[in-house]
Design a protein around this motif. Sequence first.
Motif, PDB file in Angstrom:
ATOM      1  N   HIS A  17     -45.233  55.790  -0.084  1.00 26.81           N
ATOM      2  CA  HIS A  17     -46.395  55.543  -0.954  1.00 26.81           C
ATOM      3  C   HIS A  17     -46.026  55.493  -2.438  1.00 26.81           C
ATOM      4  N   ASP A  18     -44.807  55.110  -2.743  1.00 28.86           N
ATOM      5  CA  ASP A  18     -44.363  54.997  -4.126  1.00 28.86           C
ATOM      6  C   ASP A  18     -43.380  53.835  -4.204  1.00 28.86           C
ATOM      7  N   ARG A  19     -43.699  52.861  -5.047  1.00 25.35           N
ATOM      8  CA  ARG A  19     -42.876  51.650  -5.144  1.00 25.35           C
ATOM      9  C   ARG A  19     -41.433  51.953  -5.502  1.00 25.35           C
ATOM     10  N   ASN A  20     -41.244  52.778  -6.528  1.00 23.76           N
ATOM     11  CA  ASN A  20     -39.885  53.042  -7.000  1.00 23.76           C
ATOM     12  C   ASN A  20     -39.035  53.734  -5.949  1.00 23.76           C
ATOM     13  N   TYR A  21     -39.589  54.767  -5.307  1.00 16.39           N
ATOM     14  CA  TYR A  21     -38.828  55.455  -4.259  1.00 16.39           C
ATOM     15  C   TYR A  21     -38.574  54.527  -3.073  1.00 16.39           C
ATOM     16  N   ALA A  22     -39.574  53.723  -2.735  1.00 15.81           N
ATOM     17  CA  ALA A  22     -39.398  52.784  -1.617  1.00 15.81           C
ATOM     18  C   ALA A  22     -38.266  51.810  -1.925  1.00 15.81           C
ATOM     19  N   GLU A  23     -38.236  51.296  -3.145  1.00 10.45           N
ATOM     20  CA  GLU A  23     -37.159  50.383  -3.534  1.00 10.45           C
ATOM     21  C   GLU A  23     -35.802  51.086  -3.500  1.00 10.45           C
ATOM     22  N   THR A  65     -33.313  58.014   6.090  1.00  8.37           N
ATOM     23  CA  THR A  65     -33.374  58.220   4.641  1.00  8.37           C
ATOM     24  C   THR A  65     -34.744  58.754   4.237  1.00  8.37           C
ATOM     25  N   ILE A  66     -35.789  58.248   4.856  1.00  8.73           N
ATOM     26  CA  ILE A  66     -37.149  58.731   4.589  1.00  8.73           C
ATOM     27  C   ILE A  66     -37.285  60.193   5.020  1.00  8.73           C
ATOM     28  N   LYS A  67     -36.735  60.519   6.179  1.00 11.19           N
ATOM     29  CA  LYS A  67     -36.785  61.920   6.632  1.00 11.19           C
ATOM     30  C   LYS A  67     -36.093  62.831   5.626  1.00 11.19           C
TER      31      LYS A  67
END
Length: 170
Positions: free
Chosen positions: A39-45, A79-81
């Motif tokens: 739910h965050d563009r920067n972290y997702a990128e 990586t998300i975990k």
Amino acid sequence: MISDAILMHKIKHGDKSASEQLVKKYYTPIYQYCFLHIHDRNYAEDIVQDTFVKFFETLMRGTKIEKAKSYLYSIARNTIKNYYKKKKELLCDQFLETSEDCMTDIEIRLDVEKALRVLPEELKEIAVLFFFQELKQKEIAELLNIKLSLVKYRVARVKKILKKVLEVEV
């Protein structure tokens, strides 16, 4: 379109255009997958970049990768975990930050945010992959390394919960 196996072979032999083709092919779905979890563009990128870096490092070490798509999703999921292990709290209010290609109606976004929050983690994963990434149930089973029957059961549970939460036919 060139198959993933051919692209990976070319990448191993230094073909930079093959690397670019593979990234172009999978960047958007991997980004969407990460964004729906973070739910965050920067972290997702950042996670997407890490995912591709790890993928290419693994490939260049000579590790045999059967399916690029599945391997990329696996890296992204791990990586998300790790991100949540460090972060510990969900950033639900940041779900509203979406790209222009994503949902534009704020009411729908709020409803989806609410629905995703009520789902247990194993069902949230299924919901993201099935509804947002539009993967087939068989692909989800392979990706998560679980039986197809379990995926079907979880999809049915997700539909039932979402129907109640969203008060619409899913």
